[in-house]
Write an enzyme that holds these catalytic residues in place. Structure first.
Site, PDB file in Angstrom:
ATOM      1  N   SER A 193      50.254 101.994 -46.247  1.00  0.00           N
ATOM      2  CA  SER A 193      51.610 102.174 -45.739  1.00  0.00           C
ATOM      3  C   SER A 193      52.621 101.490 -46.660  1.00  0.00           C
ATOM      4  CB  SER A 193      51.693 101.673 -44.293  1.00  0.00           C
ATOM      5  OG  SER A 193      52.866 102.110 -43.659  1.00  0.00           O
ATOM      6  N   ASP A 288      50.706 111.796 -38.786  1.00  0.00           N
ATOM      7  CA  ASP A 288      51.399 110.650 -39.362  1.00  0.00           C
ATOM      8  C   ASP A 288      52.724 111.116 -39.933  1.00  0.00           C
ATOM      9  OD1 ASP A 288      52.237 108.397 -40.751  1.00  0.00           O
ATOM     10  OD2 ASP A 288      50.448 108.226 -41.992  1.00  0.00           O
ATOM     11  N   HIS A 318      48.314 107.225 -38.199  1.00  0.00           N
ATOM     12  CA  HIS A 318      48.672 106.120 -39.077  1.00  0.00           C
ATOM     13  C   HIS A 318      47.997 104.828 -38.612  1.00  0.00           C
ATOM     14  CE1 HIS A 318      51.429 104.449 -42.115  1.00  0.00           C
ATOM     15  NE2 HIS A 318      51.482 103.381 -41.337  1.00  0.00           N
TER      16      HIS A 318
END
Length: 348
Positions: A193, A288, A318
């Site tokens: 991320s 996501d 995610h």
């Protein structure tokens, strides 16, 4: 593909528990909530040690994980839970903290490859401690020393401070790899991320400034730009763990001004030229909001001639790349990432 049953159950549990999204709380509250969440302990590694890397904004804490040995030159040297013949219990131990040996290493004396790890959390939450299990698992699966970076967090420390901290830690690892049994000629960056964002931008800066010679970048559902109009934001921006509103909040916390957002060291998708970068592995998830920007970045890398593998995990959400709160497919993802690292390191 339908939402993975484990992902669905996790999301339903969050709703039942009334878990706040990051943007619904203060940074301090969001960090405390994450720190209080129960995590499975990580697998045994040969040793864990804490160090300080000098940086332009002060010392940066890093944690070094040396994998268990021996380290044969075969793919799948250290399979993770969920693999054939393995169970979760057989690979995990009680988490007794940091320092000293967890287990005899069995190393053959050769220097090991080194992989930097930058945690996720929108540059606002996350820490070395909350990523402990993942780093242990990745070290053993890849046969590489993992250096986890505790970069300063926004909004107290906005861009470029987290980025500078992360780059300084990478420089430190390149200069000091031999002191912890690492091989600086086989150095990679990896992260999830916001950590995937830091990995991609560090690779750019290292190329631009003739910095550490990286051989690979592992980008796990990375943030690559700030384009909220992408289809994945529309499809997955609500109800799948990471929301549209939280991503806006994370960006607002990270950036001091709009001009910062135009830097390729903030949004690597904005880089005019992606050639000359190290090989890449880009992992994305179907459900996501960051899916499309990760896949667009993988395509741009390929078009620029960078050896790039993209892998989409259909049905997943995610943040599933977390050995502390794993789904069954977490192990597939960690093993695949580790396999690509081994290829880049020449140990597959």
């Amino acid at each position: 593909m339908p939402l993975d049953p484990e992902a669905k159950a996790s999301l339903e549990k969050r709703i039942e528990m009334g878990v706040l999204e990051p943007h619904e709380s203060s940074p301090e509250e969001a960090r405390a909530l994450q720190a209080a969440r129960p995590n499975l302990p990580g697998p045994e590694v040969a040793s864990v040690s804490d160090h300080l890397a000098p940086g332009p904004h002060g010392d940066v804490p890093v944690r070094v994980y040396v994998p268990v040995g021996p380290h044969p030159r075969t793919e799948g040297a250290h399979p993770l839970p969920g693999g054939e013949g393995r169970t979760l219990d057989s690979r995990f131990r009680g988490n007794d903290g940091v320092g000293g040996n967890d287990r005899e290493s069995g190393n053959d004396g050769d220097e090991l490859p080194v992989c930097m790890w930058f945690h996720g959390g929108g540059w606002v939450i996350g820490s070395v401690a909350t990523n402990d299990a993942t780093c242990r698992a990745l070290a053993n699966a890849s046969g590489a020393i993992v250096v986890s970076v505790d970069y300063r967090l926004a909004p107290e420390h906005k861009f470029p401070i987290p980025f500078d901290d992360s780059y300084a830690a990478t420089e430190w690892a390149a200069a000091n790899a031999g002191s912890f049994g690492g091989d600086a000629s086989r150095l990679a960056v990896a992260g999830a991320s916001a950590g995937g964002n830091l990995s991609a931008t560090i690779a750019l800066r290292a190329r631009d400034e003739n910095g550490p010679a990286l051989v690979h970048q592992a980008l796990i559902y990375p943030v690559t730009d700030r384009d909220y109009s992408r289809s994945s934001y529309k499809e997955n921006g609500e109800g799948y763990g990471l929301s549209y509103a939280s991503m806006v909040w994370f960006w607002d916390c990270y950036l001091s001004n709009e001009e910062d957002g135009e830097s390729p060291y903030v949004a690597p998708m904005l880089a005019e030229d992606l050639s000359g970068l190290p090989s890449a592995f880009v992992l994305t998830c179907e459900f996501d909001p960051l899916r499309d920007e990760g896949e667009a970045y993988a395509k741009r890398l390929q078009e620029a001639g960078v050896p790039t593998k993209h892998s989409r995990y259909d049905g997943m959400i995610h943040a599933f790349f977390n050995a502390g709160i794993p789904f069954t497919r977490t192990w597939d993802a960690i093993n695949e990432t580790a396999g690509e690292l081994r290829k880049a390191f020449g140990t597959a």
